[in-house]
Scaffold this active site. Structure first.
Site, PDB file in Angstrom:
ATOM      1  N   SER A  11       0.849  -1.194   0.000  1.00 21.28           N
ATOM      2  CA  SER A  11       0.000   0.000   0.000  1.00 21.28           C
ATOM      3  C   SER A  11       0.880   1.237   0.000  1.00 21.28           C
ATOM      4  O   SER A  11       1.641   1.459   0.950  1.00 21.28           O
ATOM      5  CB  SER A  11      -0.896   0.021   1.239  1.00 21.28           C
ATOM      6  OG  SER A  11      -1.385   1.336   1.447  1.00 21.28           O
ATOM      7  N   HIS A  36      -1.267  -1.314  -4.174  1.00 22.92           N
ATOM      8  CA  HIS A  36      -2.532  -0.938  -3.535  1.00 22.92           C
ATOM      9  C   HIS A  36      -2.542   0.572  -3.329  1.00 22.92           C
ATOM     10  O   HIS A  36      -1.598   1.135  -2.765  1.00 22.92           O
ATOM     11  CB  HIS A  36      -2.678  -1.660  -2.197  1.00 22.92           C
ATOM     12  CG  HIS A  36      -3.984  -1.452  -1.506  1.00 22.92           C
ATOM     13  ND1 HIS A  36      -5.143  -2.127  -1.850  1.00 22.92           N
ATOM     14  CD2 HIS A  36      -4.330  -0.636  -0.472  1.00 22.92           C
ATOM     15  CE1 HIS A  36      -6.130  -1.737  -1.056  1.00 22.92           C
ATOM     16  NE2 HIS A  36      -5.668  -0.848  -0.216  1.00 22.92           N
ATOM     17  N   ASP A  38      -4.695   3.746  -1.796  1.00 26.30           N
ATOM     18  CA  ASP A  38      -5.770   4.133  -0.883  1.00 26.30           C
ATOM     19  C   ASP A  38      -6.276   5.539  -1.167  1.00 26.30           C
ATOM     20  O   ASP A  38      -5.528   6.501  -1.016  1.00 26.30           O
ATOM     21  CB  ASP A  38      -5.270   4.054   0.566  1.00 26.30           C
ATOM     22  CG  ASP A  38      -5.063   2.619   1.019  1.00 26.30           C
ATOM     23  OD1 ASP A  38      -3.942   2.301   1.460  1.00 26.30           O
ATOM     24  OD2 ASP A  38      -6.020   1.831   0.893  1.00 26.30           O
ATOM     25  N   MET A  40      -8.908   8.387  -0.044  1.00 28.79           N
ATOM     26  CA  MET A  40      -9.735   8.785   1.106  1.00 28.79           C
ATOM     27  C   MET A  40     -10.236  10.216   0.895  1.00 28.79           C
ATOM     28  O   MET A  40      -9.484  11.064   0.445  1.00 28.79           O
ATOM     29  CB  MET A  40      -8.899   8.711   2.388  1.00 28.79           C
ATOM     30  CG  MET A  40      -8.294   7.339   2.642  1.00 28.79           C
ATOM     31  SD  MET A  40      -7.299   7.318   4.147  1.00 28.79           S
ATOM     32  CE  MET A  40      -6.594   5.670   4.066  1.00 28.79           C
ATOM     33  N   HIS A  69      -8.422   1.338  -3.871  1.00 32.81           N
ATOM     34  CA  HIS A  69      -9.363   1.157  -2.756  1.00 32.81           C
ATOM     35  C   HIS A  69     -10.025   2.502  -2.459  1.00 32.81           C
ATOM     36  O   HIS A  69      -9.394   3.404  -1.919  1.00 32.81           O
ATOM     37  CB  HIS A  69      -8.572   0.646  -1.551  1.00 32.81           C
ATOM     38  CG  HIS A  69      -9.360   0.460  -0.296  1.00 32.81           C
ATOM     39  ND1 HIS A  69      -8.770   0.198   0.919  1.00 32.81           N
ATOM     40  CD2 HIS A  69     -10.699   0.536  -0.049  1.00 32.81           C
ATOM     41  CE1 HIS A  69      -9.716   0.107   1.853  1.00 32.81           C
ATOM     42  NE2 HIS A  69     -10.870   0.311   1.296  1.00 32.81           N
ATOM     43  N   MET A  71     -12.179   4.744  -0.393  1.00 31.91           N
ATOM     44  CA  MET A  71     -12.812   4.991   0.908  1.00 31.91           C
ATOM     45  C   MET A  71     -13.450   6.377   0.827  1.00 31.91           C
ATOM     46  O   MET A  71     -12.996   7.327   1.462  1.00 31.91           O
ATOM     47  CB  MET A  71     -11.758   4.905   2.011  1.00 31.91           C
ATOM     48  CG  MET A  71     -11.280   3.492   2.272  1.00 31.91           C
ATOM     49  SD  MET A  71      -9.694   3.416   3.134  1.00 31.91           S
ATOM     50  CE  MET A  71      -8.591   3.577   1.726  1.00 31.91           C
ATOM     51  N   MET A 140     -11.665  -5.708   5.401  1.00 30.99           N
ATOM     52  CA  MET A 140     -10.802  -4.799   6.159  1.00 30.99           C
ATOM     53  C   MET A 140     -10.450  -5.445   7.494  1.00 30.99           C
ATOM     54  O   MET A 140     -11.350  -5.843   8.247  1.00 30.99           O
ATOM     55  CB  MET A 140     -11.481  -3.453   6.379  1.00 30.99           C
ATOM     56  CG  MET A 140     -11.641  -2.626   5.128  1.00 30.99           C
ATOM     57  SD  MET A 140     -10.075  -2.330   4.274  1.00 30.99           S
ATOM     58  CE  MET A 140      -9.138  -1.471   5.549  1.00 30.99           C
ATOM     59  N   PHE A 146      -6.300   4.869   8.211  1.00 29.50           N
ATOM     60  CA  PHE A 146      -4.886   5.073   8.560  1.00 29.50           C
ATOM     61  C   PHE A 146      -4.080   3.789   8.395  1.00 29.50           C
ATOM     62  O   PHE A 146      -4.623   2.692   8.556  1.00 29.50           O
ATOM     63  CB  PHE A 146      -4.777   5.549  10.013  1.00 29.50           C
ATOM     64  CG  PHE A 146      -5.592   6.771  10.293  1.00 29.50           C
ATOM     65  CD1 PHE A 146      -6.888   6.665  10.803  1.00 29.50           C
ATOM     66  CD2 PHE A 146      -5.107   8.027   9.994  1.00 29.50           C
ATOM     67  CE1 PHE A 146      -7.668   7.782  11.016  1.00 29.50           C
ATOM     68  CE2 PHE A 146      -5.873   9.162  10.209  1.00 29.50           C
ATOM     69  CZ  PHE A 146      -7.156   9.044  10.719  1.00 29.50           C
ATOM     70  N   GLY A 147      -2.790   3.954   8.120  1.00 26.93           N
ATOM     71  CA  GLY A 147      -1.891   2.808   8.116  1.00 26.93           C
ATOM     72  C   GLY A 147      -1.340   2.599   9.524  1.00 26.93           C
ATOM     73  O   GLY A 147      -1.617   3.383  10.432  1.00 26.93           O
ATOM     74  N   ASP A 178      -6.761  -6.372   4.291  1.00 27.09           N
ATOM     75  CA  ASP A 178      -6.089  -5.077   4.288  1.00 27.09           C
ATOM     76  C   ASP A 178      -6.087  -4.472   5.682  1.00 27.09           C
ATOM     77  O   ASP A 178      -7.139  -4.221   6.250  1.00 27.09           O
ATOM     78  CB  ASP A 178      -6.844  -4.153   3.320  1.00 27.09           C
ATOM     79  CG  ASP A 178      -6.238  -2.768   3.174  1.00 27.09           C
ATOM     80  OD1 ASP A 178      -6.896  -1.910   2.553  1.00 27.09           O
ATOM     81  OD2 ASP A 178      -5.114  -2.563   3.657  1.00 27.09           O
TER      82      ASP A 178
HETATM   83  C1  DX5 Z   1      -6.270   1.770   5.659  1.00 24.23           C
HETATM   84  C2  DX5 Z   1      -5.873   1.360   4.267  1.00 24.23           C
HETATM   85  C3  DX5 Z   1      -4.782   0.316   4.235  1.00 24.23           C
HETATM   86  C4  DX5 Z   1      -3.485   0.733   4.917  1.00 24.23           C
HETATM   87  C5  DX5 Z   1      -2.679  -0.495   5.276  1.00 24.23           C
HETATM   88  O1  DX5 Z   1      -7.474   2.437   5.633  1.00 24.23           O
HETATM   89  O2  DX5 Z   1      -6.979   0.899   3.533  1.00 24.23           O
HETATM   90  O3  DX5 Z   1      -4.521  -0.059   2.895  1.00 24.23           O
HETATM   91  O4  DX5 Z   1      -2.749   1.567   4.112  1.00 24.23           O
HETATM   92  O5  DX5 Z   1      -1.550  -0.127   5.999  1.00 24.23           O
HETATM   93  P1  DX5 Z   1      -0.857  -1.107   7.070  1.00 24.23           P
HETATM   94  O6  DX5 Z   1      -0.384  -2.306   6.289  1.00 24.23           O
HETATM   95  O7  DX5 Z   1       0.275  -0.265   7.593  1.00 24.23           O
HETATM   96  O8  DX5 Z   1      -1.860  -1.463   8.101  1.00 24.23           O
HETATM   97 ZN    ZN Z   2      -6.537  -0.034   1.570  1.00 27.66          ZN
END
Ligand code: DX5
Ligand code: ZN
Length: 222
Positions: A11, A36, A38, A40, A69, A71, A140, A146-147, A178
């Protein structure tokens, strides 16, 4: 259980955006399967990231398929834009789609693989009737936005149920997870039936991307 081939999708949320092109070139060389991305909007989730313009730039900087993805609220407004920008697979959150069946059709009409995404509190039954229409289901394993969050163990039975449904119907549907995916957690997700693994921190937080991806793949394949 007939899990598909293990696919690792780093990601880019965890990448260094000041040199995104270099990061993508490194990930290509490091043996990733997909990228991937993201997206948002600050409404569906309490964070804001990127739009079609950046997806287009990512597409120019990598030869790998883009697993985008969304969101965002009302994703149907932007499906065509993200597919035109380069999305190979487009994931929409079922919680944001009152007309999910129509949105799946719109993604296919635009020329991409359709993925339906389930937040942790959303049951598998939310996609049971559209499972024959999609190419991928994303469970999910963190609350999106957030990561770097902790893997939610209680998602494992949901993954296993979806795996059972996919196998019982003999469907060619990828089962993706994910959030919080790392060497310590990927084996359990794979054991429950997942075959596509998004990893942000576990890859971009590592010194050596190739070693990190190889370690994830080994842990998934056991
Ligand atoms: C969170 C994202 C994920 C995130 C994963 O909302 O959809 O894709 O970036 O990051 P990690 O692997 O650090 O949990
Ligand atoms: Zn994601």
């Amino acid at each position: 259980m007939s899990r598909g081939r293990t696919r690792i999708a780093p990601s880019i949320l965890a990448a260094d955006f000041s040199c995104l092109g270099e990061e993508l070139a490194k990930i290509d060389r490091a043996g990733a399967d997909w990228i991937h991305v993201d997206v948002m909007d600050g409404h569906f989730v309490p964070n804001i990231t990127i739009g079609p313009l950046v997806v287009e730039a990512v597409k120019r900087a990598t030869s790998l398929p883009l697993d985008v993805h969304l969101m965002i609220e009302k994703p149907e407004r932007y499906i065509d834009d993200f597919v035109r920008a380069g999305a190979t697979t487009l994931g929409v959150q079922v919680e944001a789609c009152p007309h999910l069946h129509r949105s799946i059709g719109q993604i296919h009409d635009a020329g991409a693989r359709a993925c339906v995404v389930l937040n942790p509190a959303t049951p598998a039954s939310a996609v049971e009737v559209v499972l024959d229409d999609v190419d991928q289901v994303l469970v999910m394993t963190v609350n999106p936005g957030f990561g770097g969050q902790k893997f939610i163990e209680s998602m494992l039975p949901k993954i296993a149920l979806l795996r059972r449904w996919i196998d019982e119907r003999g469907l060619d549907v990828a089962l993706e997870v994910d959030g919080g995916i790392a060497v310590e957690t990927i084996g359990r997700a794979a054991g429950a039936g997942a075959d596509v693994f998004v990893a942000g921190t576990a890859v971009f937080g590592a010194q050596d991307y190739a070693q990190a991806i190889a370690a994830l793949r080994r842990a998934a394949d056991g």
